[in-house]
Design an enzyme around this catalytic site. Structure first.
Site, PDB file in Angstrom:
ATOM      1  N   THR A 119      39.095  38.815  36.503  1.00  0.00           N
ATOM      2  CA  THR A 119      40.222  39.548  37.066  1.00  0.00           C
ATOM      3  C   THR A 119      41.317  39.503  36.032  1.00  0.00           C
ATOM      4  O   THR A 119      42.202  38.678  36.101  1.00  0.00           O
ATOM      5  CB  THR A 119      40.759  38.917  38.345  1.00  0.00           C
ATOM      6  OG1 THR A 119      39.737  38.905  39.300  1.00  0.00           O
ATOM      7  CG2 THR A 119      41.888  39.740  38.933  1.00  0.00           C
TER       8      THR A 119
ATOM      9  N   ASN B 113      44.104  30.080  47.738  1.00  0.00           N
ATOM     10  CA  ASN B 113      43.118  31.117  48.009  1.00  0.00           C
ATOM     11  C   ASN B 113      42.635  31.112  49.455  1.00  0.00           C
ATOM     12  O   ASN B 113      41.952  32.049  49.882  1.00  0.00           O
ATOM     13  CB  ASN B 113      41.936  30.973  47.050  1.00  0.00           C
ATOM     14  CG  ASN B 113      42.270  31.548  45.690  1.00  0.00           C
ATOM     15  OD1 ASN B 113      42.301  32.756  45.503  1.00  0.00           O
ATOM     16  ND2 ASN B 113      42.568  30.681  44.738  1.00  0.00           N
TER      17      ASN B 113
END
Length: 397
Positions: free
Chosen positions: A183, A392
């Site tokens: 990412t 997360n």
């Protein structure tokens, strides 16, 4: 080394205040624009699920030339159906109209939340606020940040055949980072005149040694992109493969990419320490890379680093499952240059010294010698912390 990005590339900064370590649907917008047509090299995510922004940019990159790229953070423009491709194309049209170039000469990059459409009303309203400047590199680096805690940019100046050229880069990415690619968005601009096919091959090799050797969490993104623009405004003969100038240029490009890759891992979500793993004396480069990556991405190794625990059995375990060719009786292991394993077995070492070394530095270095050949590779990872799990576990809320 200089503090700013290439003056012959134009960059743009952020539209709204930073909101780091907290995801928003839309945060910032940036534009990189070359004053002239530039040769282009690109690499993209190998994920089977791709953002339409990647799809469109990959199509346009096949021409090997472009004027620039528009990049947004906060929204990945992924898993939104056919609308994503329409929106990606409109983003390039808006940026092109604002900068006075053809939309076909603009690429597009997006990063952020998956499953959310781009906020096109906001983009249409605010793209006109983008202010291009020759010294806006730091602002551009900030504009592409999502959960990054700091911008990631640098530039180098080298002598190329008697003329000074500059390579400057900016990148983002701190989570969902894993080979191949991550990412991450990375952009490099240079005023060197570089032949396109060599530029592409040099970038591919640089990515293999840098971005494809770093990992934060073992997850691979739908959006990652690396672009290099070479507009030749420094003048002089074109850099082509097989020349001393090509070797110098590729060395500088690899340095920029490696520096950005390491900064991404160092800023990994929740990370406290950078892990550097070098596997040497391997029989092949492929084996060296596989082994180094396996160690740097092991959850148990990452947890051991977080706890400053020199549990070398975890390194040996990860090495063994890598698939690289090895002979257990020939393996040596070092932690921060302190040898703890020789010929596959533990040797006496002062435990407190190793623990102190791991605890006192933000970087922990593992070196493994396979003693089978002459190839070596280095990979980078980060420790696995409670903060990573906490962050997360509530990423979208």
């Amino acid at each position: 080394m200089v503090a700013s990005l290439p003056p012959r590339a134009s960059w743009q900064g952020e539209l709204t205040p930073d909101s780091r370590r907290r995801m928003t649907v839309f945060s910032d917008l940036g534009i990189l624009l070359s004053e002239t047509q530039a040769n282009l090299a690109a690499t993209f995510s190998t994920n089977k699920i791709l953002s339409p922004s990647v799809v469109l940019s990959r199509q346009r990159a096949q021409r090997g030339a472009a004027r620039g790229v528009v990049a947004n953070s906060g929204c990945a423009n992924c898993c939104v159906g056919e609308q994503g491709l329409y929106d990606a194309a409109e983003m390039t049209e808006l940026a092109a109209a604002h900068t006075g170039v053809s939309a076909d000469d603009m690429l597009v990059c997006s990063t952020g939340m998956i499953g959310v459409e781009l906020p096109m009303a906001l983009l249409r309203q605010h793209v006109g606020n983008v202010s291009l400047s020759g010294d806006g590199g730091h602002d551009f680096a900030r504009s592409i940040m999502t959960t990054d805690t700091r911008r990631k940019d640098l530039a180098v100046s080298i002598d190329l055949g008697g003329r000074k050229v500059v390579l400057g880069g900016a990148a983002k990415g701190v989570g969902m980072i894993h080979p191949n690619m991550a990412t991450m968005l990375a952009f490099v601009a240079t005023d060197a005149p570089v032949e396109q096919s060599f530029l592409q091959s040099a970038l591919s090799r640089a990515v293999d040694d840098s971005f494809n050797m770093c990992s934060v969490d073992g997850d691979q993104s739908t959006n990652d992109t690396v672009l290099v623009f070479a507009n030749g405004q420094a003048g002089g003969d074109e850099v082509v493969a097989g020349t001393p100038e090509a070797e110098a240029f590729e060395e500088a490009l690899t340095f920029v990419c490696t520096s950005l890759a390491k900064e991404m891992v160092r800023d990994g979500e929740g990370a406290k320490k950078l892990i550097e793993v070098t596997v040497g004396e391997a029989g092949t480069m492929a084996d060296a890379r596989k082994a180094a990556r396996e160690i740097s991405t092991s959850s148990l190794v990452k947890a051991m680093v977080h706890g400053n625990d020199p549990n070398w059995g975890r390194i040996m375990m990860a090495l063994g499952k890598s698939g690289a060719d090895m002979d257990e009786s020939k393996i040596d292991i070092f932690i921060d240059d302190i040898q703890i394993v020789h010929e596959g077995k533990a040797i006496p070492f002062h435990m407190d010294s190793v623990v102190s070394s791991m605890a006192s530095s933000p970087d922990v270095r593992f070196r493994v010698s396979l003693n089978l050949g002459g190839e070596s590779a280095t990979a980078w990872g980060c420790d696995l912390t409670e903060e990573y799990v906490t962050f997360n576990s509530a990423y979208s809320t």
